[in-house]
Design a protein around this motif. Sequence first.
Motif, PDB file in Angstrom:
ATOM      1  N   ARG A 137      -5.752  20.682 -20.749  1.00 18.74           N
ATOM      2  CA  ARG A 137      -6.014  19.489 -19.936  1.00 18.74           C
ATOM      3  C   ARG A 137      -6.221  19.823 -18.457  1.00 18.74           C
ATOM      4  NH1 ARG A 137      -1.414  16.893 -22.991  1.00 18.74           N
ATOM      5  NH2 ARG A 137      -0.422  16.512 -20.984  1.00 18.74           N
ATOM      6  N   LEU A 138      -6.029  21.083 -18.106  1.00 17.42           N
ATOM      7  CA  LEU A 138      -6.197  21.501 -16.709  1.00 17.42           C
ATOM      8  C   LEU A 138      -7.520  22.236 -16.520  1.00 17.42           C
ATOM      9  CD1 LEU A 138      -2.652  22.910 -15.853  1.00 17.42           C
ATOM     10  CD2 LEU A 138      -3.695  20.817 -14.965  1.00 17.42           C
ATOM     11  N   PRO A 139      -8.097  22.129 -15.327  1.00 20.42           N
ATOM     12  CA  PRO A 139      -9.285  22.938 -15.029  1.00 20.42           C
ATOM     13  C   PRO A 139      -8.915  24.417 -14.966  1.00 20.42           C
ATOM     14  CG  PRO A 139      -8.833  21.347 -13.244  1.00 20.42           C
ATOM     15  CD  PRO A 139      -7.728  21.237 -14.251  1.00 20.42           C
ATOM     16  N   HIS A 140      -9.902  25.257 -15.214  1.00 18.62           N
ATOM     17  CA  HIS A 140      -9.686  26.704 -15.229  1.00 18.62           C
ATOM     18  C   HIS A 140      -9.027  27.199 -13.938  1.00 18.62           C
ATOM     19  CE1 HIS A 140     -10.303  30.887 -16.246  1.00 18.62           C
ATOM     20  NE2 HIS A 140     -10.876  31.061 -15.063  1.00 18.62           N
ATOM     21  N   ALA A 141      -9.446  26.680 -12.808  1.00 21.47           N
ATOM     22  CA  ALA A 141      -8.891  27.126 -11.521  1.00 21.47           C
ATOM     23  C   ALA A 141      -7.388  26.852 -11.444  1.00 21.47           C
ATOM     24  CB  ALA A 141      -9.616  26.434 -10.367  1.00 21.47           C
ATOM     25  N   ASP A 142      -6.938  25.758 -12.036  1.00 16.79           N
ATOM     26  CA  ASP A 142      -5.507  25.454 -12.039  1.00 16.79           C
ATOM     27  C   ASP A 142      -4.737  26.403 -12.959  1.00 16.79           C
ATOM     28  OD1 ASP A 142      -5.983  23.409 -10.268  1.00 16.79           O
ATOM     29  OD2 ASP A 142      -5.624  21.789 -11.714  1.00 16.79           O
ATOM     30  N   LEU A 143      -5.376  26.832 -14.032  1.00 18.35           N
ATOM     31  CA  LEU A 143      -4.722  27.753 -14.970  1.00 18.35           C
ATOM     32  C   LEU A 143      -4.567  29.152 -14.393  1.00 18.35           C
ATOM     33  CD1 LEU A 143      -6.526  26.747 -18.290  1.00 18.35           C
ATOM     34  CD2 LEU A 143      -4.183  26.179 -17.600  1.00 18.35           C
ATOM     35  N   THR A 144      -5.489  29.536 -13.518  1.00 12.81           N
ATOM     36  CA  THR A 144      -5.469  30.895 -12.957  1.00 12.81           C
ATOM     37  C   THR A 144      -4.871  30.950 -11.553  1.00 12.81           C
ATOM     38  OG1 THR A 144      -7.736  30.635 -12.165  1.00 12.81           O
ATOM     39  CG2 THR A 144      -7.439  31.653 -14.353  1.00 12.81           C
ATOM     40  N   ALA A 145      -4.531  29.793 -10.985  1.00 14.90           N
ATOM     41  CA  ALA A 145      -3.962  29.761  -9.638  1.00 14.90           C
ATOM     42  C   ALA A 145      -2.606  30.460  -9.613  1.00 14.90           C
ATOM     43  CB  ALA A 145      -3.808  28.311  -9.173  1.00 14.90           C
ATOM     44  N   ASP A 146      -2.375  31.250  -8.576  1.00 13.08           N
ATOM     45  CA  ASP A 146      -1.086  31.913  -8.413  1.00 13.08           C
ATOM     46  C   ASP A 146      -0.041  30.858  -8.083  1.00 13.08           C
ATOM     47  OD1 ASP A 146       1.112  33.462  -7.868  1.00 13.08           O
ATOM     48  OD2 ASP A 146       0.101  34.767  -6.428  1.00 13.08           O
ATOM     49  N   ARG A 147       0.961  30.754  -8.917  1.00 16.02           N
ATOM     50  CA  ARG A 147       2.004  29.739  -8.756  1.00 16.02           C
ATOM     51  C   ARG A 147       3.346  30.373  -8.405  1.00 16.02           C
ATOM     52  NH1 ARG A 147       0.118  24.897 -10.217  1.00 16.02           N
ATOM     53  NH2 ARG A 147      -1.892  24.890 -11.267  1.00 16.02           N
ATOM     54  N   ASN A 148       3.304  31.607  -7.930  1.00 12.82           N
ATOM     55  CA  ASN A 148       4.522  32.338  -7.555  1.00 12.82           C
ATOM     56  C   ASN A 148       5.489  32.491  -8.717  1.00 12.82           C
ATOM     57  OD1 ASN A 148       3.779  32.787  -4.809  1.00 12.82           O
ATOM     58  ND2 ASN A 148       4.235  30.639  -4.405  1.00 12.82           N
ATOM     59  N   ALA A 149       4.967  32.482  -9.922  1.00  9.63           N
ATOM     60  CA  ALA A 149       5.780  32.730 -11.115  1.00  9.63           C
ATOM     61  C   ALA A 149       5.835  34.242 -11.331  1.00  9.63           C
ATOM     62  CB  ALA A 149       5.153  32.044 -12.330  1.00  9.63           C
ATOM     63  N   PHE A 150       6.736  34.684 -12.183  1.00  9.33           N
ATOM     64  CA  PHE A 150       6.901  36.118 -12.407  1.00  9.33           C
ATOM     65  C   PHE A 150       5.590  36.773 -12.844  1.00  9.33           C
ATOM     66  CE2 PHE A 150       8.371  39.975 -14.524  1.00  9.33           C
ATOM     67  CZ  PHE A 150       9.230  40.470 -13.547  1.00  9.33           C
ATOM     68  N   PHE A 151       4.809  36.080 -13.664  1.00  9.75           N
ATOM     69  CA  PHE A 151       3.515  36.608 -14.103  1.00  9.75           C
ATOM     70  C   PHE A 151       2.354  35.894 -13.407  1.00  9.75           C
ATOM     71  CE2 PHE A 151       6.472  37.882 -17.384  1.00  9.75           C
ATOM     72  CZ  PHE A 151       6.209  39.237 -17.457  1.00  9.75           C
ATOM     73  N   GLY A 152       2.644  35.327 -12.254  1.00 10.21           N
ATOM     74  CA  GLY A 152       1.621  34.745 -11.399  1.00 10.21           C
ATOM     75  C   GLY A 152       1.213  33.343 -11.781  1.00 10.21           C
ATOM     76  N   SER A 153       0.289  33.252 -12.698  1.00  4.30           N
ATOM     77  CA  SER A 153      -0.333  31.979 -13.059  1.00  4.30           C
ATOM     78  C   SER A 153       0.122  31.504 -14.434  1.00  4.30           C
ATOM     79  CB  SER A 153      -1.853  32.162 -13.085  1.00  4.30           C
ATOM     80  OG  SER A 153      -2.215  33.052 -14.132  1.00  4.30           O
ATOM     81  N   ILE A 154      -0.362  30.328 -14.793  1.00  4.47           N
ATOM     82  CA  ILE A 154      -0.113  29.814 -16.145  1.00  4.47           C
ATOM     83  C   ILE A 154      -0.730  30.769 -17.165  1.00  4.47           C
ATOM     84  CG2 ILE A 154      -0.664  27.937 -17.757  1.00  4.47           C
ATOM     85  CD1 ILE A 154      -0.494  26.029 -15.270  1.00  4.47           C
TER      86      ILE A 154
END
Length: 171
Positions: free
Chosen positions: A18-35
């Motif tokens: 349900r998310l655009p590709h850019a939101d899935l690959t955005a760095d979210r400061n999670a241990f593995f970066g993005s979703i």
Amino acid sequence: MAAYNASMNQKMYAAAARLPHADLTADRNAFFGSILGTMNHLLAADTIWLSRFATHPARYSALAPMLDLPAPSSLTHSFGDYLPSLLAHRHRLDAIITEWAPQVSAEHLAQTMEYRSTRGDLYRKHFGSLVLHFFNHQTHHRGQVSTLLTQAGVDIGVTDLLAMVPDIEAP
């Protein structure tokens, strides 16, 4: 646990879609970066563990396909940057896990298993504990993805194992 994980993986991928590709690959400061980075990690770890489990003395027929797949060299191995490519590998692994789970016996779980880490270190561990880690690891990182999806405005829905435990009618 195999059925629970397959069901939760379906929910996770449907929510991510349900998310655009850019939101899935955005760095979210999670241990593995993005979703997608976290979802990739789950695929890498599952592939590594299933490949190891395929060498168990029980020689599970359901895990035979794992012997033909190249094992990722690290836990950050990428299966691609697009959700459909990850989903295809996820479906393949979940089908293998679902077929493998009923082949595992209590006797197998009580055995010791020897394997090498991605760095080449040799380990000998209780197989039942390794299987427990395998399923717990999936739940742990799906929880991270669920949090990242929620932060991005997507609700994955109920993820509690308890929701899959059937009620028993009183006698």
